[in-house]
Design a protein around this motif. Structure first.
Motif, PDB file in Angstrom:
ATOM      1  N   PRO A  84       0.800  -1.235   0.000  1.00  0.00           N
ATOM      2  CA  PRO A  84       0.000   0.000   0.000  1.00  0.00           C
ATOM      3  C   PRO A  84       0.828   1.277   0.000  1.00  0.00           C
ATOM      4  N   ASP A  85       2.126   1.146   0.275  1.00  0.00           N
ATOM      5  CA  ASP A  85       3.014   2.305   0.266  1.00  0.00           C
ATOM      6  C   ASP A  85       3.460   2.685  -1.138  1.00  0.00           C
ATOM      7  N   ARG A  86       3.164   1.851  -2.129  1.00  0.00           N
ATOM      8  CA  ARG A  86       3.603   2.107  -3.496  1.00  0.00           C
ATOM      9  C   ARG A  86       2.512   2.801  -4.301  1.00  0.00           C
ATOM     10  N   PHE A  87       2.930   3.537  -5.314  1.00  0.00           N
ATOM     11  CA  PHE A  87       2.002   4.157  -6.270  1.00  0.00           C
ATOM     12  C   PHE A  87       1.801   3.168  -7.410  1.00  0.00           C
ATOM     13  N   VAL A  88       0.567   2.732  -7.653  1.00  0.00           N
ATOM     14  CA  VAL A  88       0.296   1.674  -8.624  1.00  0.00           C
ATOM     15  C   VAL A  88      -0.652   2.190  -9.705  1.00  0.00           C
ATOM     16  N   PHE A  89      -0.250   1.996 -10.964  1.00  0.00           N
ATOM     17  CA  PHE A  89      -1.100   2.427 -12.073  1.00  0.00           C
ATOM     18  C   PHE A  89      -1.139   1.368 -13.163  1.00  0.00           C
ATOM     19  N   THR A  90      -2.232   1.367 -13.917  1.00  0.00           N
ATOM     20  CA  THR A  90      -2.332   0.512 -15.101  1.00  0.00           C
ATOM     21  C   THR A  90      -2.320   1.386 -16.339  1.00  0.00           C
ATOM     22  N   TYR A  91      -1.809   0.819 -17.419  1.00  0.00           N
ATOM     23  CA  TYR A  91      -1.808   1.500 -18.719  1.00  0.00           C
ATOM     24  C   TYR A  91      -2.403   0.518 -19.721  1.00  0.00           C
ATOM     25  N   GLN A  92      -3.645   0.769 -20.179  1.00  0.00           N
ATOM     26  CA  GLN A  92      -4.379  -0.218 -20.963  1.00  0.00           C
ATOM     27  C   GLN A  92      -5.009   0.385 -22.207  1.00  0.00           C
ATOM     28  N   GLY A  93      -5.177  -0.452 -23.223  1.00  0.00           N
ATOM     29  CA  GLY A  93      -5.942  -0.063 -24.388  1.00  0.00           C
ATOM     30  C   GLY A  93      -7.425  -0.271 -24.133  1.00  0.00           C
ATOM     31  N   ASP A  94      -8.260   0.216 -25.071  1.00  0.00           N
ATOM     32  CA  ASP A  94      -9.704   0.100 -24.882  1.00  0.00           C
ATOM     33  C   ASP A  94     -10.176  -1.344 -24.973  1.00  0.00           C
ATOM     34  N   GLY A  95      -9.531  -2.162 -25.805  1.00  0.00           N
ATOM     35  CA  GLY A  95      -9.914  -3.567 -25.870  1.00  0.00           C
ATOM     36  C   GLY A  95      -9.600  -4.289 -24.573  1.00  0.00           C
ATOM     37  N   ASP A  96      -8.427  -4.007 -24.010  1.00  0.00           N
ATOM     38  CA  ASP A  96      -8.005  -4.657 -22.783  1.00  0.00           C
ATOM     39  C   ASP A  96      -8.869  -4.224 -21.600  1.00  0.00           C
ATOM     40  N   GLY A  97      -9.155  -2.937 -21.514  1.00  0.00           N
ATOM     41  CA  GLY A  97      -9.856  -2.419 -20.340  1.00  0.00           C
ATOM     42  C   GLY A  97     -11.366  -2.464 -20.418  1.00  0.00           C
ATOM     43  N   ALA A  98     -11.935  -2.484 -21.637  1.00  0.00           N
ATOM     44  CA  ALA A  98     -13.387  -2.397 -21.778  1.00  0.00           C
ATOM     45  C   ALA A  98     -14.015  -3.635 -22.398  1.00  0.00           C
ATOM     46  N   SER A  99     -13.188  -4.618 -22.774  1.00  0.00           N
ATOM     47  CA  SER A  99     -13.732  -5.852 -23.342  1.00  0.00           C
ATOM     48  C   SER A  99     -13.430  -7.007 -22.394  1.00  0.00           C
ATOM     49  N   ILE A 100     -12.315  -7.676 -22.577  1.00  0.00           N
ATOM     50  CA  ILE A 100     -11.998  -8.805 -21.716  1.00  0.00           C
ATOM     51  C   ILE A 100     -11.745  -8.361 -20.275  1.00  0.00           C
ATOM     52  N   GLY A 101     -11.351  -7.119 -20.085  1.00  0.00           N
ATOM     53  CA  GLY A 101     -11.081  -6.625 -18.737  1.00  0.00           C
ATOM     54  C   GLY A 101     -12.182  -5.761 -18.153  1.00  0.00           C
ATOM     55  N   LEU A 102     -13.362  -5.747 -18.770  1.00  0.00           N
ATOM     56  CA  LEU A 102     -14.440  -4.873 -18.290  1.00  0.00           C
ATOM     57  C   LEU A 102     -14.827  -5.191 -16.846  1.00  0.00           C
ATOM     58  N   ALA A 103     -14.979  -6.480 -16.529  1.00  0.00           N
ATOM     59  CA  ALA A 103     -15.373  -6.854 -15.166  1.00  0.00           C
ATOM     60  C   ALA A 103     -14.336  -6.395 -14.151  1.00  0.00           C
ATOM     61  N   GLU A 104     -13.048  -6.538 -14.513  1.00  0.00           N
ATOM     62  CA  GLU A 104     -11.994  -6.123 -13.594  1.00  0.00           C
ATOM     63  C   GLU A 104     -12.039  -4.618 -13.343  1.00  0.00           C
TER      64      GLU A 104
END
Length: 252
Positions: A84-104
């Motif tokens: 929790p002390d770290r800064f965590v970010f994701t960098y995703q395309g629309d297919g990754d984030g809104a299709s197969i990764g939508l639930a996540e």
């Protein structure tokens, strides 16, 4: 001689390899600058997806994790909960984030995970051959919709930022673009706010960035910027759609 421009230390020395006119490089630059300016390089953990966006692990100079397709937000959740002390970010395309990764994506927002997601929307699957994505526009020709996306049989484009404004744990939601110098400046402001939301421990932050894919759109780089401006910007809601001051279901 006075230095008036220098490459940010938030990026590695490796030259970008993206197609001419692709705006991943611009977005990388903005993130790299913020990692440096906000003193996050040594404490940041980035999570890379599958697809063109996945190459980001070659360019950000912070620690990186490679996730399975669509699971970047899930991997980021584990990293943040473990550290929790770290800064965590994701960098995703629309297919990754809104299709197969939508639930996540939606589930992480619902849980109010204290991570930041950057969602690069170019309305198409870039790496795998230019197929129709969840964000492809009605009438848009892709390799799997050669006659144009038909809303009756293929559904309507998904405006994920607008959806996330309805999720209580999503504290900051913004949608920006990078087709002009002014737009790029606004994009950096939104990213800075998203990062600060996480540093303040307020909850999930999400920034969508409208981007280009000249190769799979079948246009040159200049035409791609025009298509983003005239086709994508009128459809997708832009601006700061939800901020901490507007929590509780309200959005601007």
């Amino acid at each position: 001689m006075k230095t008036i421009f220098a490459k940010t230390s938030g990026l590695t020395e490796r030259p970008f390899h993206y197609c001419p006119g692709c705006t991943h490089g611009i977005i990388h630059r903005l993130i790299g600058e913020l990692l440096e300016e906000m003193n996050l390089i040594e404490k940041a953990i980035g999570v890379a997806p599958v697809g063109c966006a996945g190459f980001c692990e070659n360019y950000f100079s912070c620690d990186m994790i490679g996730a399975a397709h669509g699971r970047a937000v899930a991997a980021a959740t584990g990293a943040k909960r473990a550290r929790p002390d770290r800064f965590v970010f994701t960098y995703q395309g629309d297919g990754d984030g809104a299709s197969i990764g939508l639930a996540e994506t939606v589930s992480a927002a619902a849980r109010g995970e204290k991570i930041s997601s950057i969602f690069v929307n170019n309305a198409i699957y870039g790496m795998t051959g230019g197929q129709m994505a969840p964000t492809s526009l009605v009438g848009q020709r892709t390799s799997t919709s050669p006659y144009g996306r038909d809303a009756v049989t293929m559904g309507f484009p998904l405006d994920l930022p607008k959806i996330l404004t309805q999720v209580e744990g999503a504290v900051y939601v913004a949608s920006v673009s990078v087709e002009s110098p002014q737009a790029i400046k606004e994009a950096k402001k939104a990213l800075r706010k998203a990062f600060q939301i996480q540093l303040d421990g307020l909850g999930y932050s999400f920034v969508s960035i409208l981007s280009t894919c000249p190769t799979n759109w079948g246009v040159d780089p200049v035409e791609a910027l025009d298509w983003l401006t005239t086709k994508m910007k009128p459809y997708f809601a832009l601006g700061e759609l939800k901020t901490p001051a507007l929590e509780g279901g309200s959005n601007s």
